[in-house]
Design a protein around this motif. Structure first.
Motif, short mmCIF file in Angstrom:
data_model
loop_
_atom_site.label_atom_id
_atom_site.label_comp_id
_atom_site.label_asym_id
_atom_site.label_seq_id
_atom_site.Cartn_x
_atom_site.Cartn_y
_atom_site.Cartn_z
N LEU A 9 -15.75 -2.40 5.52
CA LEU A 9 -14.74 -1.74 4.77
C LEU A 9 -13.65 -1.71 5.45
CD1 LEU A 9 -14.24 0.70 2.93
CD2 LEU A 9 -15.05 2.29 4.61
N ALA A 10 -13.56 -1.83 6.88
CA ALA A 10 -12.17 -2.12 7.47
C ALA A 10 -11.46 -3.35 7.07
CB ALA A 10 -12.49 -1.97 9.06
N ASN A 11 -12.10 -4.28 6.97
CA ASN A 11 -11.52 -5.43 6.68
C ASN A 11 -10.92 -5.43 4.85
OD1 ASN A 11 -11.97 -6.83 8.74
ND2 ASN A 11 -13.98 -7.98 8.01
N VAL A 12 -11.68 -4.68 4.10
CA VAL A 12 -11.13 -4.55 2.90
C VAL A 12 -9.94 -3.66 2.77
CG1 VAL A 12 -12.02 -3.64 0.49
CG2 VAL A 12 -13.51 -5.08 1.89
N LEU A 13 -10.19 -2.52 3.49
CA LEU A 13 -8.74 -1.79 3.53
C LEU A 13 -7.55 -2.25 4.28
CD1 LEU A 13 -10.38 1.63 4.61
CD2 LEU A 13 -9.69 1.07 2.41
N PHE A 14 -7.88 -3.40 5.22
CA PHE A 14 -6.60 -4.08 5.63
C PHE A 14 -6.04 -4.88 4.50
CE2 PHE A 14 -5.15 -7.71 7.97
CZ PHE A 14 -4.15 -7.25 8.89
N VAL A 15 -6.94 -5.72 3.96
CA VAL A 15 -6.34 -6.41 3.11
C VAL A 15 -5.70 -5.60 1.72
CG1 VAL A 15 -7.03 -8.03 0.93
CG2 VAL A 15 -7.88 -8.41 3.36
N LEU A 16 -5.98 -4.48 1.55
CA LEU A 16 -5.57 -3.53 0.60
C LEU A 16 -4.25 -3.09 0.87
CD1 LEU A 16 -8.30 -1.75 -1.08
CD2 LEU A 16 -7.10 -3.55 -2.04
N VAL A 17 -4.02 -2.62 2.47
CA VAL A 17 -2.95 -2.66 2.94
C VAL A 17 -1.89 -3.67 2.83
CG1 VAL A 17 -1.82 -1.83 5.19
CG2 VAL A 17 -3.85 -0.47 4.43
N LEU A 18 -2.20 -4.64 3.05
CA LEU A 18 -1.48 -5.90 3.22
C LEU A 18 -0.84 -6.26 1.72
CD1 LEU A 18 -2.71 -8.65 5.53
CD2 LEU A 18 -0.92 -7.15 5.81
N VAL A 19 -1.68 -6.06 0.55
CA VAL A 19 -1.48 -6.36 -0.48
C VAL A 19 -0.49 -5.31 -1.14
CG1 VAL A 19 -2.44 -6.59 -3.19
CG2 VAL A 19 -3.20 -7.39 -1.25
N PHE A 20 -0.65 -3.89 -0.78
CA PHE A 20 0.03 -2.90 -1.50
C PHE A 20 1.53 -3.15 -0.90
CE2 PHE A 20 -3.56 -1.24 -3.49
CZ PHE A 20 -3.18 -0.91 -4.69
N GLY A 21 1.37 -3.31 0.51
CA GLY A 21 2.61 -3.33 1.37
C GLY A 21 3.67 -4.49 1.04
N LEU A 22 2.98 -5.57 0.52
CA LEU A 22 3.87 -6.74 0.06
C LEU A 22 4.13 -6.59 -1.26
CD1 LEU A 22 1.78 -9.59 1.40
CD2 LEU A 22 4.05 -8.96 1.97
N ALA A 23 3.57 -5.85 -2.25
CA ALA A 23 4.00 -5.44 -3.51
C ALA A 23 5.06 -4.38 -3.34
CB ALA A 23 2.95 -4.88 -4.33
N THR A 24 5.13 -3.59 -2.59
CA THR A 24 6.21 -2.65 -2.28
C THR A 24 7.45 -3.55 -1.88
OG1 THR A 24 4.70 -0.91 -1.57
CG2 THR A 24 7.08 -0.53 -0.96
N LEU A 25 7.33 -4.36 -1.16
CA LEU A 25 8.50 -5.22 -0.76
C LEU A 25 9.04 -5.88 -1.84
CD1 LEU A 25 7.70 -6.53 2.91
CD2 LEU A 25 9.68 -5.02 2.13
N VAL A 26 8.36 -6.61 -2.86
CA VAL A 26 8.63 -7.16 -4.09
C VAL A 26 9.40 -6.33 -5.01
CG1 VAL A 26 7.80 -8.43 -5.86
CG2 VAL A 26 6.79 -9.06 -3.72
N VAL A 27 8.78 -5.25 -4.93
CA VAL A 27 9.68 -4.38 -6.11
C VAL A 27 10.78 -3.63 -5.51
CG1 VAL A 27 9.30 -1.98 -7.19
CG2 VAL A 27 7.42 -3.75 -7.19
N LEU A 28 10.79 -3.50 -4.19
CA LEU A 28 12.10 -3.12 -3.61
C LEU A 28 13.44 -4.01 -3.65
CD1 LEU A 28 13.77 -1.30 -1.40
CD2 LEU A 28 12.69 -2.68 0.32
N PHE A 29 12.89 -5.44 -3.61
CA PHE A 29 13.86 -6.45 -3.48
C PHE A 29 14.14 -6.85 -4.94
CE2 PHE A 29 12.14 -8.13 0.68
CZ PHE A 29 13.70 -7.76 1.49
N VAL A 30 13.46 -6.75 -5.94
CA VAL A 30 13.64 -6.92 -7.23
C VAL A 30 14.46 -5.82 -7.76
CG1 VAL A 30 12.53 -6.71 -9.62
CG2 VAL A 30 11.55 -8.13 -8.13
N GLY A 31 14.35 -4.36 -7.22
CA GLY A 31 15.21 -3.39 -7.59
C GLY A 31 16.68 -3.54 -7.17
#
Length: 70
Positions: free
Chosen positions: A3-25
């Motif tokens: 579960l810790a690995n799955v949550l770590f991957v989700l944190v990375l994915v959502f963090g990178l998605a946040t950065l992408v949306v920030l830069f696009v904006g």
């Protein structure tokens, strides 16, 4: 996969998605000056998505921490 690995991957994915949306904006805000209404509407939508993604990321971080301790 734990579960810790799955949550770590989700944190990375959502963090990178946040950065992408920030830069696009930021890029669309600096580029779009002609259509003020359409540009501001798009900027507002991107800001709402950025806040949502940040919220999910911040909520997943303590869950990942708690799952990795056990």
């Amino acid at each position: 996969m734990t579960l810790a690995n799955v949550l770590f991957v989700l944190v990375l994915v959502f963090g990178l998605a946040t950065l992408v949306v920030l830069f696009v904006g930021v890029l669309s805000m600096g580029r779009d000056q002609t259509g003020a209404t359409a540009g501001s509407s798009r900027s507002n939508r991107l800001m709402v998505w950025r806040v949502r993604l940040q919220l999910i990321t911040v909520l997943l971080m303590p869950l990942w921490y708690l799952a990795s301790r056990g």
